[in-house]
Design a protein around this motif. Structure first.
Motif, PDB file in Angstrom:
ATOM      1  N   VAL A   1       0.908  -1.248  -0.100  1.00 31.46           N
ATOM      2  CA  VAL A   1       0.085   0.071   0.140  1.00 31.46           C
ATOM      3  C   VAL A   1       0.907   1.094   0.205  1.00 31.46           C
ATOM      4  N   LEU A   2       0.857   2.227  -1.042  1.00 34.65           N
ATOM      5  CA  LEU A   2       1.583   3.252  -0.937  1.00 34.65           C
ATOM      6  C   LEU A   2       0.511   4.489  -1.006  1.00 34.65           C
ATOM      7  N   ASP A   3       1.055   5.482  -0.292  1.00 34.87           N
ATOM      8  CA  ASP A   3       0.275   6.879  -0.238  1.00 34.87           C
ATOM      9  C   ASP A   3       1.174   8.066  -0.737  1.00 34.87           C
ATOM     10  N   GLY A   4       0.706   8.796  -1.457  1.00 33.85           N
ATOM     11  CA  GLY A   4       1.267  10.025  -2.040  1.00 33.85           C
ATOM     12  C   GLY A   4       0.348  10.887  -2.936  1.00 33.85           C
ATOM     13  N   ARG A   5       1.181  11.221  -3.947  1.00 29.14           N
ATOM     14  CA  ARG A   5       0.332  12.212  -4.901  1.00 29.14           C
ATOM     15  C   ARG A   5       0.272  11.687  -6.259  1.00 29.14           C
ATOM     16  N   ASP A   6       1.236  10.891  -6.476  1.00 30.71           N
ATOM     17  CA  ASP A   6       1.164  10.523  -8.081  1.00 30.71           C
ATOM     18  C   ASP A   6       1.282   8.877  -8.151  1.00 30.71           C
ATOM     19  N   ILE A   7       0.864   8.333  -6.928  1.00 30.44           N
ATOM     20  CA  ILE A   7       1.084   6.596  -7.013  1.00 30.44           C
ATOM     21  C   ILE A   7       0.027   6.060  -8.097  1.00 30.44           C
ATOM     22  N   GLY A   8      -0.943   6.466  -8.358  1.00 30.48           N
ATOM     23  CA  GLY A   8      -1.805   5.786  -9.310  1.00 30.48           C
ATOM     24  C   GLY A   8      -1.891   6.440 -10.701  1.00 30.48           C
ATOM     25  N   THR A   9      -1.066   7.550 -10.720  1.00 30.36           N
ATOM     26  CA  THR A   9      -0.908   8.066 -12.146  1.00 30.36           C
ATOM     27  C   THR A   9       0.437   8.082 -12.840  1.00 30.36           C
ATOM     28  N   VAL A  10       1.460   7.851 -11.791  1.00 33.07           N
ATOM     29  CA  VAL A  10       2.765   7.688 -12.215  1.00 33.07           C
ATOM     30  C   VAL A  10       3.455   6.458 -11.837  1.00 33.07           C
ATOM     31  N   ILE A  11       3.534   5.977 -10.568  1.00 23.98           N
ATOM     32  CA  ILE A  11       4.431   5.236 -10.053  1.00 23.98           C
ATOM     33  C   ILE A  11       3.801   3.601 -10.215  1.00 23.98           C
ATOM     34  N   PHE A  12       2.557   3.363  -9.876  1.00 25.54           N
ATOM     35  CA  PHE A  12       1.810   2.553 -10.394  1.00 25.54           C
ATOM     36  C   PHE A  12       0.521   2.622 -11.157  1.00 25.54           C
ATOM     37  N   PRO A  13       0.690   2.916 -12.484  1.00 24.45           N
ATOM     38  CA  PRO A  13      -0.750   3.314 -13.052  1.00 24.45           C
ATOM     39  C   PRO A  13      -1.466   2.085 -13.459  1.00 24.45           C
ATOM     40  N   ASP A  14      -0.784   0.896 -13.305  1.00 24.22           N
ATOM     41  CA  ASP A  14      -1.520  -0.265 -13.537  1.00 24.22           C
ATOM     42  C   ASP A  14      -2.218  -0.934 -11.891  1.00 24.22           C
ATOM     43  N   ALA A  15      -2.016  -0.371 -11.010  1.00 25.61           N
ATOM     44  CA  ALA A  15      -2.542  -0.628  -9.940  1.00 25.61           C
ATOM     45  C   ALA A  15      -3.932  -1.125  -9.794  1.00 25.61           C
ATOM     46  N   PRO A  16      -4.282  -2.353  -9.467  1.00 26.02           N
ATOM     47  CA  PRO A  16      -5.782  -2.887  -9.588  1.00 26.02           C
ATOM     48  C   PRO A  16      -6.661  -1.956  -8.774  1.00 26.02           C
ATOM     49  N   VAL A  17      -6.102  -1.328  -7.513  1.00 27.61           N
ATOM     50  CA  VAL A  17      -6.922  -0.516  -6.607  1.00 27.61           C
ATOM     51  C   VAL A  17      -6.158   0.604  -6.522  1.00 27.61           C
ATOM     52  N   LYS A  18      -7.144   1.859  -6.922  1.00 30.88           N
ATOM     53  CA  LYS A  18      -6.540   3.246  -6.644  1.00 30.88           C
ATOM     54  C   LYS A  18      -7.632   3.994  -5.964  1.00 30.88           C
ATOM     55  N   LEU A  19      -7.326   4.585  -4.750  1.00 33.09           N
ATOM     56  CA  LEU A  19      -8.080   5.347  -4.088  1.00 33.09           C
ATOM     57  C   LEU A  19      -7.557   6.989  -4.149  1.00 33.09           C
ATOM     58  N   PHE A  20      -8.442   7.847  -4.169  1.00 28.71           N
ATOM     59  CA  PHE A  20      -8.219   9.217  -4.124  1.00 28.71           C
ATOM     60  C   PHE A  20      -8.975   9.806  -3.084  1.00 28.71           C
ATOM     61  N   ILE A  21      -8.034  10.068  -1.811  1.00 31.78           N
ATOM     62  CA  ILE A  21      -8.942  10.640  -0.461  1.00 31.78           C
ATOM     63  C   ILE A  21      -8.848  12.018  -0.537  1.00 31.78           C
ATOM     64  N   THR A  22     -10.057  12.772  -0.413  1.00 28.92           N
ATOM     65  CA  THR A  22     -10.290  14.174  -0.176  1.00 28.92           C
ATOM     66  C   THR A  22     -10.920  14.480   1.148  1.00 28.92           C
ATOM     67  N   ALA A  23     -11.042  15.588   1.560  1.00 25.00           N
ATOM     68  CA  ALA A  23     -11.800  16.041   2.450  1.00 25.00           C
ATOM     69  C   ALA A  23     -11.793  17.483   2.423  1.00 25.00           C
ATOM     70  N   SER A  24     -12.787  18.194   2.943  1.00 21.54           N
ATOM     71  CA  SER A  24     -13.022  19.629   2.870  1.00 21.54           C
ATOM     72  C   SER A  24     -11.573  20.411   3.402  1.00 21.54           C
ATOM     73  N   PRO A  25     -11.033  21.645   2.901  1.00 25.51           N
ATOM     74  CA  PRO A  25     -10.267  22.310   3.293  1.00 25.51           C
ATOM     75  C   PRO A  25     -10.247  22.612   5.054  1.00 25.51           C
ATOM     76  N   ALA A  26     -11.529  22.879   5.375  1.00 23.04           N
ATOM     77  CA  ALA A  26     -11.862  23.115   6.778  1.00 23.04           C
ATOM     78  C   ALA A  26     -11.284  21.613   7.719  1.00 23.04           C
ATOM     79  N   ALA A  27     -12.008  20.650   7.220  1.00 23.76           N
ATOM     80  CA  ALA A  27     -11.705  19.550   7.900  1.00 23.76           C
ATOM     81  C   ALA A  27     -10.288  18.975   7.911  1.00 23.76           C
ATOM     82  N   ARG A  28      -9.625  19.288   6.804  1.00 20.96           N
ATOM     83  CA  ARG A  28      -8.025  18.810   6.669  1.00 20.96           C
ATOM     84  C   ARG A  28      -7.081  19.857   7.556  1.00 20.96           C
ATOM     85  N   ALA A  29      -7.715  21.161   7.733  1.00 24.91           N
ATOM     86  CA  ALA A  29      -6.981  22.030   8.482  1.00 24.91           C
ATOM     87  C   ALA A  29      -7.177  21.633   9.956  1.00 24.91           C
ATOM     88  N   ARG A  30      -8.435  21.432  10.414  1.00 23.12           N
ATOM     89  CA  ARG A  30      -8.598  20.936  11.775  1.00 23.12           C
ATOM     90  C   ARG A  30      -7.649  19.501  12.230  1.00 23.12           C
TER      91      ARG A  30
END
Ligand code: CDP
Length: 239
Positions: free
Chosen positions: A112-141
């Motif tokens: 399991v690798l987390d970053g910014r470009d894992i699904g686009t550059v490092i492992f573009p063929d990974a069978p499972v790709k997740l993009f995790i987001t949250a609102s700016p307020a939740a992330r700051a808190r």
């Protein structure tokens, strides 16, 4: 069947909950975990320690010298390194040097690798790709809480606002850079963690893993597993 080793790519903006999810997912699936942000943080750390400005000075020499000890330092998650990491991460040569480290990490036993470009550059063929987001307020808190800030601080709101501004600046730089910008792979599944607990995020991620790999989860029959990308252990634990 010979089980292949499962690779799970997790990307998203700063402080969205990638690290928490990635660590727990790796544990649940018995896979190795790599926090790829640490690589860029370690390069940033080396630059500052050497008195070099990461905004103007090439960082590839320092990237080539990264060792395990650099990744284990306890001063990588501080504001000056947030910024330095993002600056060195925009350098093409630095990214090129770190590609093999990341690929080699997971090619042998999955991961399991987390970053910014894992699904686009490092492992573009990974069978499972997740993009995790949250609102700016939740992330700051969340990031403010992680920094072990005093919950009763009288200037709490001002502190959170400063964290929010830092996250915003870094996301803008990470998404706007020419090389490997922060973005979701086309086939990534998005999870907005704003109103979810860490347990709920993990459960949702495990559901997506089962769906994407055909793994039956806690009923996994081990060596006869029909999952095309089974981790090979028959150990996708019940959630
Ligand atoms: O923990 P947080 O989300 O704040 O950051 P991180 O994952 O430790 O990453 C620190 C910085 O490294 C990011 O702001 C990116 O500029 C860079 N990074 C990257 O470019 N590519 C990755 N795969 C991981 C991190």
């Amino acid at each position: 069947m010979t089980a292949r080793k499962l690779i799970i790519a997790i990307d998203g903006p700063a402080a969205a909950g990638k690290g928490t999810l990635a660590r727990r997912l790796a544990q649940a699936l018995d896979l190795p975990y790599l926090d790829t942000g640490l690589l860029y943080r370690a390069v940033g750390r080396r630059m500052l320690d050497a008195g070099l400005d990461p905004e103007t000075h090439p960082a590839d020499d320092q990237a080539r010298r990264i060792t395990l000890a650099d990744l284990e330092r306890d001063d990588l998650r501080v504001p000056e390194i947030d910024r330095a990491a993002s600056l060195v991460a925009a350098q093409q040569k630095v990214r090129a040097i770190l590609v093999d480290t990341q690929r080699d990490f997971a090619l042998a036993g999955g991961g399991v690798l987390d970053g910014r470009d894992i699904g686009t550059v490092i492992f573009p063929d990974a069978p499972v790709k997740l993009f995790i987001t949250a609102s700016p307020a939740a992330r700051a808190r969340r990031r403010w809480e992680q920094l072990a800030a005093d919950p009763a601080a009288p200037d709490r709101e001002a502190q959170i606002a400063r964290v929010a501004a830092e996250l915003q600046a870094r996301d803008t730089a990470d998404a706007g850079r020419a090389v490997a910008p922060l973005r979701a792979a086309e086939d990534a599944v998005h999870i907005d963690t704003d109103h979810m607990t860490a347990d709920e995020v993990l459960a949702e991620a495990l559901r997506i893993v089962r769906e994407r790999t055909g793994c039956p989860g806690s009923d996994c029959p081990g060596s006869d597993c029909p999952g095309s990308d089974c981790s090979g252990t028959g150990r996708l634990r019940a959630v």
